[in-house]
Design a protein around this motif. Structure first.
Motif, PDB file in Angstrom:
ATOM      1  N   ARG A   1       2.381   1.824  -3.396  1.00 57.75           N
ATOM      2  CA  ARG A   1       1.385   2.349  -4.328  1.00 57.75           C
ATOM      3  C   ARG A   1       1.126   3.827  -4.054  1.00 57.75           C
ATOM      4  O   ARG A   1       0.981   4.633  -4.983  1.00 57.75           O
ATOM      5  CB  ARG A   1       0.090   1.542  -4.200  1.00 57.75           C
ATOM      6  CG  ARG A   1      -0.980   1.932  -5.188  1.00 57.75           C
ATOM      7  CD  ARG A   1      -2.023   0.844  -5.358  1.00 57.75           C
ATOM      8  NE  ARG A   1      -2.641   0.450  -4.097  1.00 57.75           N
ATOM      9  CZ  ARG A   1      -2.529  -0.770  -3.570  1.00 57.75           C
ATOM     10  NH1 ARG A   1      -1.834  -1.702  -4.186  1.00 57.75           N
ATOM     11  NH2 ARG A   1      -3.121  -1.067  -2.432  1.00 57.75           N
TER      12      ARG A   1
ATOM     13  N   LYS B   1      -2.709  -5.842 -14.276  1.00 53.43           N
ATOM     14  CA  LYS B   1      -3.746  -4.924 -13.817  1.00 53.43           C
ATOM     15  C   LYS B   1      -4.745  -4.651 -14.932  1.00 53.43           C
ATOM     16  O   LYS B   1      -4.468  -4.831 -16.113  1.00 53.43           O
ATOM     17  CB  LYS B   1      -3.120  -3.613 -13.320  1.00 53.43           C
ATOM     18  CG  LYS B   1      -2.355  -3.783 -12.020  1.00 53.43           C
ATOM     19  CD  LYS B   1      -1.973  -2.453 -11.424  1.00 53.43           C
ATOM     20  CE  LYS B   1      -1.296  -2.650 -10.059  1.00 53.43           C
ATOM     21  NZ  LYS B   1      -0.913  -1.376  -9.446  1.00 53.43           N
TER      22      LYS B   1
ATOM     23  N   ARG C   1       4.005   5.787  -5.472  1.00 51.23           N
ATOM     24  CA  ARG C   1       3.929   5.839  -6.936  1.00 51.23           C
ATOM     25  C   ARG C   1       2.886   6.847  -7.404  1.00 51.23           C
ATOM     26  O   ARG C   1       3.091   7.564  -8.393  1.00 51.23           O
ATOM     27  CB  ARG C   1       3.610   4.453  -7.497  1.00 51.23           C
ATOM     28  CG  ARG C   1       4.781   3.487  -7.499  1.00 51.23           C
ATOM     29  CD  ARG C   1       4.521   2.314  -8.441  1.00 51.23           C
ATOM     30  NE  ARG C   1       3.327   1.566  -8.071  1.00 51.23           N
ATOM     31  CZ  ARG C   1       3.340   0.533  -7.232  1.00 51.23           C
ATOM     32  NH1 ARG C   1       4.479   0.126  -6.689  1.00 51.23           N
ATOM     33  NH2 ARG C   1       2.212  -0.112  -6.942  1.00 51.23           N
ATOM     34  N   MET C   2       1.781   6.910  -6.696  1.00 49.71           N
ATOM     35  CA  MET C   2       0.754   7.883  -7.055  1.00 49.71           C
ATOM     36  C   MET C   2       1.274   9.300  -6.924  1.00 49.71           C
ATOM     37  O   MET C   2       1.021  10.159  -7.769  1.00 49.71           O
ATOM     38  CB  MET C   2      -0.477   7.694  -6.159  1.00 49.71           C
ATOM     39  CG  MET C   2      -1.343   6.516  -6.529  1.00 49.71           C
ATOM     40  SD  MET C   2      -2.554   6.113  -5.243  1.00 49.71           S
ATOM     41  CE  MET C   2      -3.196   7.730  -4.856  1.00 49.71           C
TER      42      MET C   2
ATOM     43  N   SER D   1      -5.442   2.326  -8.180  1.00 51.95           N
ATOM     44  CA  SER D   1      -4.108   2.922  -8.303  1.00 51.95           C
ATOM     45  C   SER D   1      -3.895   3.664  -9.617  1.00 51.95           C
ATOM     46  O   SER D   1      -2.863   4.301  -9.782  1.00 51.95           O
ATOM     47  CB  SER D   1      -3.026   1.837  -8.148  1.00 51.95           C
ATOM     48  OG  SER D   1      -3.181   0.822  -9.118  1.00 51.95           O
ATOM     49  N   GLU D   2      -4.825   3.579 -10.546  1.00 53.17           N
ATOM     50  CA  GLU D   2      -4.725   4.319 -11.810  1.00 53.17           C
ATOM     51  C   GLU D   2      -5.793   5.407 -11.802  1.00 53.17           C
ATOM     52  O   GLU D   2      -6.971   5.138 -12.054  1.00 53.17           O
ATOM     53  CB  GLU D   2      -4.929   3.373 -13.009  1.00 53.17           C
ATOM     54  CG  GLU D   2      -3.904   2.257 -13.112  1.00 53.17           C
ATOM     55  CD  GLU D   2      -2.507   2.796 -13.396  1.00 53.17           C
ATOM     56  OE1 GLU D   2      -2.399   3.902 -13.950  1.00 53.17           O
ATOM     57  OE2 GLU D   2      -1.532   2.105 -13.060  1.00 53.17           O
TER      58      GLU D   2
ATOM     59  N   CYS E   1      -8.724   7.723  -7.409  1.00 51.68           N
ATOM     60  CA  CYS E   1      -7.925   7.159  -6.315  1.00 51.68           C
ATOM     61  C   CYS E   1      -6.937   8.158  -5.739  1.00 51.68           C
ATOM     62  O   CYS E   1      -6.552   8.044  -4.574  1.00 51.68           O
ATOM     63  CB  CYS E   1      -7.207   5.895  -6.784  1.00 51.68           C
ATOM     64  SG  CYS E   1      -5.993   6.172  -8.087  1.00 51.68           S
ATOM     65  N   ASP E   2      -6.494   9.147  -6.548  1.00 56.70           N
ATOM     66  CA  ASP E   2      -5.553  10.136  -6.018  1.00 56.70           C
ATOM     67  C   ASP E   2      -6.250  11.347  -5.423  1.00 56.70           C
ATOM     68  O   ASP E   2      -5.593  12.266  -4.934  1.00 56.70           O
ATOM     69  CB  ASP E   2      -4.567  10.586  -7.102  1.00 56.70           C
ATOM     70  CG  ASP E   2      -5.261  11.229  -8.297  1.00 56.70           C
ATOM     71  OD1 ASP E   2      -6.503  11.345  -8.280  1.00 56.70           O
ATOM     72  OD2 ASP E   2      -4.558  11.617  -9.254  1.00 56.70           O
TER      73      ASP E   2
ATOM     74  N   ASP F   1       0.829  -1.206   0.000  1.00 57.87           N
ATOM     75  CA  ASP F   1       0.000   0.000   0.000  1.00 57.87           C
ATOM     76  C   ASP F   1       0.858   1.249   0.000  1.00 57.87           C
ATOM     77  O   ASP F   1       0.559   2.234  -0.685  1.00 57.87           O
ATOM     78  CB  ASP F   1      -0.920   0.007   1.225  1.00 57.87           C
ATOM     79  CG  ASP F   1      -2.007  -1.047   1.145  1.00 57.87           C
ATOM     80  OD1 ASP F   1      -2.309  -1.483   0.015  1.00 57.87           O
ATOM     81  OD2 ASP F   1      -2.537  -1.440   2.194  1.00 57.87           O
TER      82      ASP F   1
END
Length: 1130
Positions: A665, A809, A668-669, A1078-1079, A1025-1026, A662
């Motif tokens: 991820r 993914k 990375r975001m 995550s995308e 998600c972001d 987590d």
């Protein structure tokens, strides 16, 4: 204990009562803690059997459990004391005073003194308050009325005051049914079998005559079989029902007659009655302590779990308190991978992650400076060197100390509970607090000359709902300060050595502070001036710190002796004894070992140039890592609140950030995020600041650097909606760029996607389309999409790892597999024909590791295994029907379930028990969202109302009716959804008439209602998600992409762009939108025609951000005209 085993206890209680084993009945009631027999309690109180009264109560509660329990025991012991005085039995009265009543002196010493003074009176009725005390019998009856009220109000007795309603002689009936079934399976059946024992299964031996099948009649052991019938429920104050005269005829109708050759057909399989004796621990108090074995949908092998849940050949079971796997996280949940390295420039002494923004790290160093880092972007948001703010207010000892030696060190730095303030304790006298803004700016708040010598620790607390600071120091004292004014509220004295650490906490609304000194003494203090309540010795008898688990139920300490022996232990608070000691430290630690706790499951400590981990339930070390080397002998460490990141100090004046999956991820975001329209990133300057004279007027050497790094026109690295709210004090940043912004506004154009060439769209394959897609979610791994259709069937699409998709993914460029297990079974919910509204009754929730899904479609709530599609358990049969599900953020055993009768049930899965019901809505519940940061549950209903509930006591904090958009007549009704933003403080509210963002006080900050090119009703909406975008579906098939900071439309996706021409009609539209975990630019649409579509932009993003603050939007594009969000009308 499972629910069936619990019910067996009630059956045994009924049997014992029917057989007149009265003492045994009450002993079992006490030992099980399942049923509090108020009639027995009344009888014992009126008879003055005080020892028996307390023994019986002890099965349900203890003195220290809560204030109700304390009051109950106090009233009983006070009555016992007064009766001894009334008998002139002074010796007995003194014994009661010393042994029974003295325990209450720590809570109310004045009252204890007053009770003691009664010994000096010839007649205690001379005391004014006891002047109306009558005879003993009357006094007991008056007290009994008060005790009954206290018992009924005590939450520990909830649902234990009523005996479950079931027929008389139920245990006899079940045994006879079992014998009948055994007899049906006999190879040589006799018409009148002779049953002589229950210790072995019944069989009929062979005989020479013909075997005539038939049911058992009356057994000489069991007596007559009871008739079917109904009996009134047993009340809280009544005894068990007596046994009635029964006949054997009832058994004949119990089994279906499907075989014409025999009177009664054989039963195909035995009914599930009991689980193995080791299926669950016996819970004396059937509550849910987070450290007890409980249901965790994220662990355990599925087949093993199924075997434990089922007895007999049945593949599907009905929920009945099944034995759930223990709440165990795997080692993969530990942050072990180095994801960031930061150069602080000086030796780091203390660290603390922001309580809400998971990537914001506060750091204090050995040269007195503090810094705030955004670990995702490696940016230092703020930097302050030490300097005394008001020299004139300093005490003479402090001025002398600084004049003698200007160097100063940060001993501890901590965030306040909401992250808006932080506190710093220094090695010389001083405590400073700063106000922290979402833009990363620090503002001076308080400077306190707190202690003589060093201030060794600082913490925040909330006594009497007032934010306070707790400090301790070399002067052997602990002090409590008002965090707003800096006024000293309490001083605690009693240590005989410098106080090393403090640990404030609360339980059952009792606030207290643990403190440790360098002589190894541990003391506890209430917020009064009555001295220490406890005095323990810490292992090692030197520097020790204490900390509670995240849920506040378990106390740990870690310390190092002068000889270098380190000790990590868990404490039994009530006894002041060590519960367990964890092993794995080196013989001679090189420095004082520091530790931290995470997820109510793991402990971590820095030792031997490594980070060492322990499972709280296992004293042996679980794992150790060196974080790629470079750690000091005893590194300092700190977890973020979610446990996804771990900060650890290095020996080159730096910090390493470690992450689990987590955390990686999340990083990375942050890496992929860019702030369009802002100036280039300022260059990071990580130089070690010069040490300046603390009392001098020399300017902060890092001021210019800090101002560059803290410039307010950059994007706050940890996305928080409040950070986007425009304030008037930022106009100075805007003015120099106003002409450029006007040009940008003129050039900006709404992105409109009209055909399939402008995006990547994929319709997921279907074997058979049936009904609408009512609920849609991505798995947490991002490798699959799960849909729930209106026919109660779930469908799972999985993307496979391939050369074109190495991560496996989900993507719109590769067709996934419509997946089913090898057994070919469907994952289908229980349904209820009486459920009128199929859409409102569908709900779904997925476990964190994608192993289990909880779902309902108007019938019972089902728990499915995602690997086998098998039903693990079902529960909560309608009515009422479940409409929405949400897992408690800290305990997967607790589920909030919204119902179609407008209530919310807080359900404990492990004990199969509804803990409480929340009532505040007028229509069915349609949305639930937890915020761990705010410690609240937010609910929404078809009455267009929002309610906020406290997680601690489940009381209702606030309610708000959704605002009606301008021009819309009447009050709003209809389905309303809620979702918390990443910052855990702002709420996205979705209604067909609008989307809106509310803050934690339920004040509307932004709203947008359909108009112009997006005029159809809103069908669904969700955050990316972001947290930077909001995706909105509409009733005409269009999809809007909005900027989260203002709810301005940046991109419109027409249905013609993603729908096949055969279905491109206004009647096909998305009922639900799911956002990839995550995308941030990938979404999935669940359509009312039963299909699912995955969409991605052809470029990297959906359009460009809408320019703000300066000038008006261009109006050439009809979709963009008049489209800014509406401010709230308050």
């Amino acid at each position: 204990m499972s629910s069936l085993s619990r019910e067996l206890v009630f059956l045994i209680l009924q049997f014992l009562d029917e057989e007149k084993f009265k003492e045994t009945v009450h002993k079992l009631e006490q030992e099980s803690g399942f049923y509090f027999n108020m009639k027995h309690f009344e009888d014992q109180v009126q008879a003055g059997e005080w020892d028996e009264v307390e023994r019986y109560l002890g099965g349900f509660t203890k003195v220290e459990d809560n204030r109700y329990s304390m009051k109950i025991f106090f009233e009983i012991r006070k009555q016992k004391y007064l009766e001894a005085l009334d008998r002139q039995d002074r010796a007995k009265a003194v014994e009661i005073l010393v042994n029974d009543l003295k325990v209450f002196s720590s809570f109310n010493e004045d009252l204890f003194k007053e009770i003691t003074q009664l010994l000096t009176l010839d007649n205690f009725r001379q005391n004014e308050q006891l002047s109306k005390y009558g005879d003993t019998k009357t006094a007991r009856n008056i007290m009994l009325m008060e005790l009954k009220k206290l018992v009924e109000a005590n939450p520990l007795f909830r649902e234990k005051l009523t005996f479950p309603p079931f027929k008389n002689s139920r245990l006899r009936t079940l045994i006879n049914q079992s014998l009948n079934w055994q007899h049906q399976l006999c190879k040589y059946q006799r018409p009148n079998p002779d049953i002589k024992t229950l210790f072995i299964d019944h069989t009929c031996g062979p005989n020479n005559g013909a075997a005539a099948r038939g049911p058992l009649t009356n057994s000489p052991i069991l007596g007559p079989i009871p008739k079917a019938g109904t009996f009134p429920p047993i009340g809280a104050h009544s005894s068990f029902q007596p046994v009635g005269s029964q006949s054997a005829s009832a058994m004949g109708g119990w089994m279906s007659n499907t075989n014409p050759s025999v009177p009664h057909a054989a039963v195909p399989a035995p009914p599930v009655l009991l689980q193995p004796p080791n299926s669950a621990p016996f819970l004396k108090h059937p509550r849910t302590p987070p450290n007890a074995p409980g249901m965790d949908y994220q662990s355990a092998d599925s087949e093993h779990l199924l075997k434990r849940m089922c007895i007999g050949p049945s593949e599907e079971v009905t929920f009945s308190g099944v034995n759930h796997p223990s709440n165990v996280y795997s080692q993969d949940d530990l942050p072990k991978i180095v994801v960031r390295s930061l150069n602080q420039g000086s030796n780091v002494m203390s660290m603390d992650f922001h309580p809400h923004q998971q990537t914001i790290l506060l750091v204090g160093t050995n040269v007195g400076d503090i810094a705030i880092w955004e670990v995702g972007s490696r940016e230092r948001l703020a930097h302050k060197t030490f300097k005394v703010w008001d020299v004139s207010a300093c005490s003479n000892p402090l001025q002398a100390a600084l004049m003698k030696d200007a160097t100063i060190c940060v001993n501890r730095c901590v965030w306040g509970p909401d992250g808006s303030v932080l506190g710093v304790a220094f090695s010389k006298h001083i405590v400073q607090t700063y106000a922290y803004s979402q833009m990363g700016e620090l503002r001076h708040h308080l400077e306190i000359d707190a202690h003589i010598g060093g201030v060794n620790d600082i913490a925040f607390c909330h006594p009497n709902k007032q934010l306070c600071l707790v400090t301790c120091g070399d002067d052997q004292t602990i002090k409590v300060w008002d965090a707003s004014s800096g006024r000293r509220l309490y001083i605690f004295e009693g240590h005989e050595a410098p106080v090393y650490s403090v640990c404030p906490h609360y339980k059952e609304n009792i606030q207290f502070i643990f403190s440790t000194a360098i002589d190894g003494k541990i003391k506890a203090w209430l917020y009064d001036c009555l001295g220490s309540r406890v005095d323990y010795d810490a292992p090692g008898l030197w520097c020790t710190t204490m900390a509670y688990s995240a849920d506040g139920t378990r106390l740990f300490s870690c310390g190092t002796s002068k000889d270098g022996d380190s000790h990590l232990v868990e404490w039994n608070e009530s006894e002041g004894a060590i519960k367990r000691t964890y092993s794995g430290f080196r013989k001679r630690s090189l420095g004082v070992v520091q530790f931290d706790t995470v997820r109510n499951r793991f402990l971590a400590a820095g030792d031997e140039f490594q980070i060492k981990f322990w499972d709280m339930e296992n004293t042996n070390m679980t794992a150790s890592i060196d974080a790629d080397g470079g750690l000091p002998a005893s590194p300092k460490l700190r977890f973020n609140k979610e446990g996804s990141l771990l900060a650890v100090t290095t020996n080159d004046n730096g910090i390493k950030i470690l992450g689990n999956s987590d955390g990686q991820r999340l990083i990375r975001m942050l890496e992929s995020r860019t702030f369009e329209g802002s100036r280039g990133p300022s260059e990071l300057i990580n130089t070690k600041p010069q040490i300046v004279h603390a009392l001098g007027s020399v300017a902060n050497v890092s001021t210019s650097q800090a101002s560059n790094m803290e410039s307010s026109d950059r994007l706050p690295p940890s996305v928080s909606i409040s950070s986007f709210v425009r304030c008037s004090n930022r106009t100075t940043d805007v003015k120099p760029r106003i002409s450029d912004d006007i040009d940008n506004n003129r050039n900006w154009k709404l992105a409109e996607i009209l055909d399939s060439s402008q995006l990547k769209a994929l319709q997921l394959p279907e074997s058979k389309v049936a009904g609408k897609v009512l609920r849609l979610i991505y798995t947490n791994s991002g490798q699959a999409v799960l849909a729930l259709a209106s026919n109660a069937v779930h469908k799972l699409w999985k993307w496979q790892r391939a050369e074109r998709n190495s991560s496996g993914k989900s993507t719109a460029t590769i067709v996934p597999q419509l997946w089913q297990p090898a057994n070919g079974i469907l994952m289908k919910n229980d349904t209820d024909e009486a459920s009128a509204d199929e859409e409102s009754s569908a709900c779904i929730a997925l476990s964190k590791n994608d192993s289990y899904v909880m779902s309902a479609s108007g019938g019972k709530v089902s728990l499915f295994n995602m690997t086998t599609f098998k039903v693990m358990t079902t529960f909560m049969p309608p009515p009422p029907a479940a409409t929405v599900l949400a897992f408690h953020p800290q305990d997967n055993n607790i589920i909030a379930i919204g119902m179609d009768d407008s209530s919310i049930q807080i359900y404990n899965v492990r004990v199969d028990e509804v803990k409480t019901k929340l009532k505040g809505h007028q229509k069915r519940i349609t949305g639930l969202a937890f915020s761990q940061a705010l410690n609240v549950l937010v609910s929404s209903g078809a009455d267009a109302q929002l309610c906020v509930w406290s997680i601690d006591g489940w009381e209702k904090r606030k309610a708000r009716i959704l605002q009606t958009p301008g021009g819309r007549p009447g009050a709003l009704v209809g389905e309303t959804k809620v979702q918390f933003h990443n910052d855990q403080t702002h709420i996205l509210v979705v209604h067909e008439s609008q989307i809106a963002v509310y803050d934690s006080k339920l004040e509307c900050t932004f709203s947008w209602s359909p108009r112009d090119a997006l005029s159809a009703p809103v069908s669904s909406a969700i955050y990316s998600c972001d947290g930077l975008l909001v995706y909105v579906g509409f009733g005409d098939g269009a999809v809007g992409v909005f900027d989260v900071d203002s709810l301005r439309l940046r991109c419109r996706i027409a249905p013609s762009a993603y729908l096949p021409h055969s279905s491109s009609s206004s009647t096909v539209y998305p009922l639900v939108i799911a956002a990839h975990p995550s995308e941030p630019n990938q979404i999935a649409l669940g359509m009312n025609d039963g299909f699912v579509h995955v969409l991605e932009p052809s470029d990297a993003k959906w359009g460009s951000p809408v320019p703000q603050d300066n000038g008006n939007l261009p109006t050439s594009n009809p979709a963009s005209s008049n489209q800014p969000s509406e401010p709230s009308s308050r």
